[in-house]
Enzyme design. Sequence first.
Site, PDB file in Angstrom:
ATOM      1  N   HIS A 155     -22.491 -23.020  51.440  1.00  0.00           N
ATOM      2  CA  HIS A 155     -23.435 -23.485  50.586  1.00  0.00           C
ATOM      3  C   HIS A 155     -22.649 -24.711  49.770  1.00  0.00           C
ATOM      4  O   HIS A 155     -23.166 -24.902  48.633  1.00  0.00           O
ATOM      5  CB  HIS A 155     -24.073 -22.322  49.607  1.00  0.00           C
ATOM      6  CG  HIS A 155     -24.470 -21.028  50.320  1.00  0.00           C
ATOM      7  ND1 HIS A 155     -25.889 -21.115  50.789  1.00  0.00           N
ATOM      8  CD2 HIS A 155     -24.110 -20.036  50.652  1.00  0.00           C
ATOM      9  CE1 HIS A 155     -25.828 -19.686  51.240  1.00  0.00           C
ATOM     10  NE2 HIS A 155     -24.930 -19.399  51.276  1.00  0.00           N
ATOM     11  N   SER A 276     -15.957 -53.172  47.115  1.00  0.00           N
ATOM     12  CA  SER A 276     -17.318 -53.414  46.433  1.00  0.00           C
ATOM     13  C   SER A 276     -17.148 -55.011  46.182  1.00  0.00           C
ATOM     14  O   SER A 276     -16.136 -55.522  45.784  1.00  0.00           O
ATOM     15  CB  SER A 276     -17.679 -52.752  45.342  1.00  0.00           C
ATOM     16  OG  SER A 276     -18.626 -53.278  44.425  1.00  0.00           O
ATOM     17  N   LYS A 282     -13.546 -49.928  43.364  1.00  0.00           N
ATOM     18  CA  LYS A 282     -14.059 -49.095  44.491  1.00  0.00           C
ATOM     19  C   LYS A 282     -13.429 -49.188  45.795  1.00  0.00           C
ATOM     20  O   LYS A 282     -12.754 -50.126  46.282  1.00  0.00           O
ATOM     21  CB  LYS A 282     -15.374 -49.582  44.998  1.00  0.00           C
ATOM     22  CG  LYS A 282     -16.608 -49.224  43.786  1.00  0.00           C
ATOM     23  CD  LYS A 282     -16.704 -47.724  43.632  1.00  0.00           C
ATOM     24  CE  LYS A 282     -17.667 -46.965  44.694  1.00  0.00           C
ATOM     25  NZ  LYS A 282     -19.042 -47.726  44.777  1.00  0.00           N
ATOM     26  N   GLU A 289     -19.738 -43.433  56.770  1.00  0.00           N
ATOM     27  CA  GLU A 289     -21.227 -43.810  56.455  1.00  0.00           C
ATOM     28  C   GLU A 289     -21.906 -44.284  57.619  1.00  0.00           C
ATOM     29  O   GLU A 289     -23.135 -43.810  57.741  1.00  0.00           O
ATOM     30  CB  GLU A 289     -21.245 -44.341  55.237  1.00  0.00           C
ATOM     31  CG  GLU A 289     -20.903 -43.834  54.056  1.00  0.00           C
ATOM     32  CD  GLU A 289     -20.676 -44.894  52.785  1.00  0.00           C
ATOM     33  OE1 GLU A 289     -21.795 -45.184  52.167  1.00  0.00           O
ATOM     34  OE2 GLU A 289     -19.310 -44.790  52.300  1.00  0.00           O
TER      35      GLU A 289
END
Length: 457
Positions: A155, A276, A282, A289
């Site tokens: 979980h 970024s 970043k 992704e």
Amino acid sequence: MQLWKGRFSKEIDPKTNDFNSSIKFDSRMYKEDIDGSIAHATMLCTQGIISSDDLGLIVEGLNNIKTEIEAGTLLIDPNAEDIHTFVEGELTSRIGAAGKRLHTARSRNDQVALDIRLYLRLECDDVLNQLTELIDVLCKKAEQYAGAVMPGYTHLQRAQPITFGHHLMAYAEMLLRDKERIVDAENRMNYCPLGSCALAGTTYNTDREMTAEALGFNGPMQNSLDGVSDRDFCMELASALSILMVHLSRFSEEIVLWCSWEFKFIELDDAFSTGSSIMPQKKNPDITELIRGKSGRVFGDLITLLTMMKGLPLAYNKDMQEDKEAIFDAFDTVKMCLTAFIPMLDTMTALTENMRKAAAGGFINATDCADYLVGKGLPFRDAYKATGELVALCIEKGLTLETLPLSEYKGICEIFDEGVYEAINLDKCVNDRTSLGGPAPQNVLTQVERVKVLNKG
Ligand code: ARG
């Protein structure tokens, strides 16, 4: 140029030709088309259906076409109906009558069914080689991090301590099954449809065993209707690739999490990360992704194939021309994802201190504390309850099981003594989990040895 001229009094409408044509996506099978034609022509000659002079011209002509396409000196006509039409037309323009004899006892229906199989055999090899490489990288990393303690989750809540090596080897197991599925589908695909002709075989005395053997198949397909209309192998391979993408996508999701400041379990190499345009701090795990995102394309390809096939009457229907874009896209996508994923994983570093810190919070050793009481003779349910009370007490006092004083332990259950601190020590918790398939460092190393052997086979 159409092959089916005689019956028609007009040229095909140009826009209809664009719609009907598959040349944009089937020209990548030119080599397979030519190999299939050479095997077919050789068989026709052996069976006395064409002369050996004709065979000589056909083989030479086809080989020249292949060499010229490869060299870029012969351009594939974008207006041709498909690659089969283009190759036959080109051959005939070069060698005349002999070229017109090539299509004896054959149809584009068995020809295309053959070409896709030949083409996909090579695609399977590519993906299998990439998977072998990826599993090797996993084994190497798992050896390196066999003893790196990290939290195991259920979980997404910290559950029990495991090792990073153990976590990585879970993916190695999945990828071994992916390989198995592809090999299995490939074996079932490896029967030759050539000679099924349009749908009903032929009256010529062909030798289908001969062409099947020449092209490296296990044997010929046994029913001509099935031979031209079976696309099970496309659906099977797309589903094997979809499951593979599920695995890559789950792995990618974990890497995304692990790269976050909230986890910081790993550091990706700069060469496999992106920045970024506005936020200078970043460092983003874009590769993972994208893989997570691209899994949707492959699932879509599978659904395309299933839906395309489900209502088709026997035998060939033009709907089936749609098989190629879907199955090619599935292979292209998987290969692209693996090409980026393998070196990214290979160059990734685990931040083992952070993993250990995360494992030290969240009462991840509570089960071990309960097991310690069981060792002292308490039934598991009672031990479970006592440990639950200890966790509640720790939370109330802002302590951990490691920092809670023995007096507090004893307050909840008399049986506790100094030994509890050793029992809940993270390294011990992990080292003792030696049950088959468990996370202990020695288990990880044994598993790596086993997987290395299977990965070679
Ligand atoms: N381009 C076609 C395909 O990909 C080849 C088979 C054409 N057969 C036919 N009967 N029109 O399916």
